[in-house]
Design an enzyme around this catalytic site. Structure first.
Site, mmCIF file in Angstrom:
data_model
loop_
_atom_site.group_PDB
_atom_site.id
_atom_site.type_symbol
_atom_site.label_atom_id
_atom_site.label_comp_id
_atom_site.label_asym_id
_atom_site.label_seq_id
_atom_site.Cartn_x
_atom_site.Cartn_y
_atom_site.Cartn_z
ATOM 1 N N THR A 105 0.174 -1.252 -8.440
ATOM 2 C CA THR A 105 1.105 -1.437 -7.327
ATOM 3 C C THR A 105 1.924 -0.157 -7.150
ATOM 4 O OG1 THR A 105 1.175 -3.818 -7.711
ATOM 5 C CG2 THR A 105 2.994 -2.872 -6.438
ATOM 6 N N GLU B 24 2.103 2.372 -4.007
ATOM 7 C CA GLU B 24 3.378 2.693 -3.351
ATOM 8 C C GLU B 24 3.689 4.185 -3.441
ATOM 9 O OE1 GLU B 24 4.711 0.657 -1.407
ATOM 10 O OE2 GLU B 24 3.703 -1.162 -2.070
ATOM 11 N N VAL C 9 -6.711 10.382 7.570
ATOM 12 C CA VAL C 9 -7.475 11.037 6.493
ATOM 13 C C VAL C 9 -8.920 11.130 6.958
ATOM 14 C CG1 VAL C 9 -8.276 10.852 4.108
ATOM 15 C CG2 VAL C 9 -5.944 10.179 4.688
ATOM 16 N N GLN D 224 -12.106 1.477 8.951
ATOM 17 C CA GLN D 224 -12.081 0.127 8.353
ATOM 18 C C GLN D 224 -11.221 -0.774 9.221
ATOM 19 O OE1 GLN D 224 -11.483 0.077 4.065
ATOM 20 N NE2 GLN D 224 -10.237 -1.773 4.190
HETATM 21 ZN ZN LIG Z 1 1.110 -0.431 1.121
#
Ligand SMILES: [Zn+2]
Length: 420
Positions: free
Chosen positions: A232, A236, A260, A266
């Site tokens: 996580t 972040e 990018v 996607q």
């Molecule tokens: Zn995020």
């Protein structure tokens, strides 16, 4: 078409029915960004200018073909706790820093799970994180602050975690440190279930950094499956270094972009652990094993070369002052604390710890010992008529150790963090 609202509702329903351990990943960075834009209309312009600079830096990097330097980022972790269990251990904090260093330096073994068509995209970003070794006043620190609070959740929109006067802790100078707040919970308009949120570069320095729920921080202690691999904060930190979600945050269309070049287009986020290929937008399969998707920690394994270039651009642009702040010394030892009777100084260049003491009785010998936290003796010295010594720690692994000073019945213990 899937909408943002349905995603949030789905997360909430899952939380209610299956408890927090089975909830979908839910990151608050984009919502936080939208709130910042509302409160600071000029931020959009600054972000647009920053984007131009990023793309220029990336273009120059391709043309100059210079070797990338290793970038070091000093981290301060502000632990905010209401209950004792939320006051997570130093070891849990260090486990998170190790996880960041693993993921940002391609030291994770699970890159073998990346599908063969995407293996050539896997990047070693080359950013190292250390616990800050000096605080803003120049005092030695272990890079952790601890604050008792009466809040069970901290509101995302008002950034309550980041101010002393709202139950949180003020940021350390964000031009020198990466601030991370570990909190009992995060709420947004009264709803909970957000794992963490970051502030993109270019915003208010007083609120710069990442806020993360203590259930999803580190790899030990309170870290909770399926978010117990420290990813996580890997995700972040990607936002903090100006990465967007891999699906371009358009929710349900193929028109969004993460800016990018090498990430496949996607359509939407992925959850849990899907099987490759998950085809959307006519791609060869979503890059759901990317840290900037919404999959479980054990199913994420990579940043791409394009994401790496974008992050390096920020560290050489908007965030350049952090890498030059001197708060993250290479090959350094850091002092955890000093008592009156003995003082411990790091000597990073020599891989030594200097121990000094006020000798009260010169007639009997003094024992200086260094052991690991299980009590195993690693270094022992017996000294007489001396008030200082050096301990060679060059061969010790990174981690916490105990230094013991003994003279007769007098015994003092000090914990030290050794970082190479
Ligand atoms: Zn995020």
């Amino acid at each position: 078409m899937k909408t943002r609202i349905s995603t949030i509702l789905l997360s909430l329903m899952l939380m209610v029915t299956m408890s927090a351990t089975a909830q979908h990943r839910n990151c608050g960075a984009m919502n936080h960004y939208q709130i910042m834009l509302q409160n600071d209309p000029e931020m959009a312009q600054r972000m647009a200018q920053q984007e131009i600079e990023i793309q220029q830096w990336i273009e120059n990097r391709v043309q100059s073909k210079t070797e990338d330097e290793v970038i070091r980022i000093p981290v301060v972790v502000h632990v905010l706790y209401k209950t004792n269990i939320q006051n997570i251990s130093d070891a849990q904090v260090y486990s998170q820093i190790e996880a960041l260093n693993r993921d940002y330096n391609k030291l994770n073994a699970d890159t073998v799970n990346v599908p063969s068509i995407y293996k050539n995209l896997v990047a070693k970003v080359g950013i190292e994180f250390c616990m800050a070794q000096q605080d803003p006043d120049g005092n030695w620190t272990n890079g952790i602050t601890r604050t008792s609070t009466n809040k069970s959740t901290f509101e995302l929109g008002s950034d309550q975690a980041k101010y002393n006067n709202t139950g949180g802790h003020d940021a350390w100078d964000a031009t020198k440190y990466f601030n991370v707040w570990v909190v009992p919970g995060i709420s947004e308009s009264g709803m909970t279930g957000i794992l963490g949120y970051a502030q993109f570069p270019g915003g208010n320095l007083a609120t710069d950094g990442v806020v993360i729920d203590y259930h999803y921080f580190g790899t030990t202690g309170t870290a909770t499956y399926p978010y117990d691999e420290g990813r996580t904060l890997t995700h972040e930190t990607g936002h903090w270094l100006n990465l967007y979600h891999i699906w371009g945050d358009d929710y349900g269309s193929c028109s969004g972009s993460d800016n990018v070049s090498d990430t496949p287009n996607q359509g939407d986020e992925n959850y849990d652990c899907p099987n490759h290929p998950q085809v959307s937008c006519s791609n060869n399969g979503d890059l759901f094993m990317n840290y900037m998707d919404y999959t479980s920690d054990i199913c994420m394994a990579m940043f791409t070369e394009g994401q790496k270039a974008r992050m390096l651009a920020v560290m050489n642009g908007t965030r350049a002052s952090i890498k030059n702040s001197g708060r993250c010394l290479p090959n350094a030892l850091s002092l955890v604390k000093t008592q009156n009777q003995i003082k411990i100084f790091p000597n990073p260049a020599a891989h030594q710890i200097q121990v000094e003491w006020l000798q009260l009785n010169t007639s009997s010998s003094i024992e200086i010992q260094l052991s690991d936290l299980s009590g195993r003796l690693l270094i022992s010295q017996s000294l007489r008529n001396q008030s200082q010594t050096q301990l060679d720690v060059s061969r010790l692994a990174q981690g916490m150790y105990l230094i013991t000073w003994k003279q007769g019945a007098q015994v003092h213990h000090e914990k030290v963090l050794i970082q190479h």
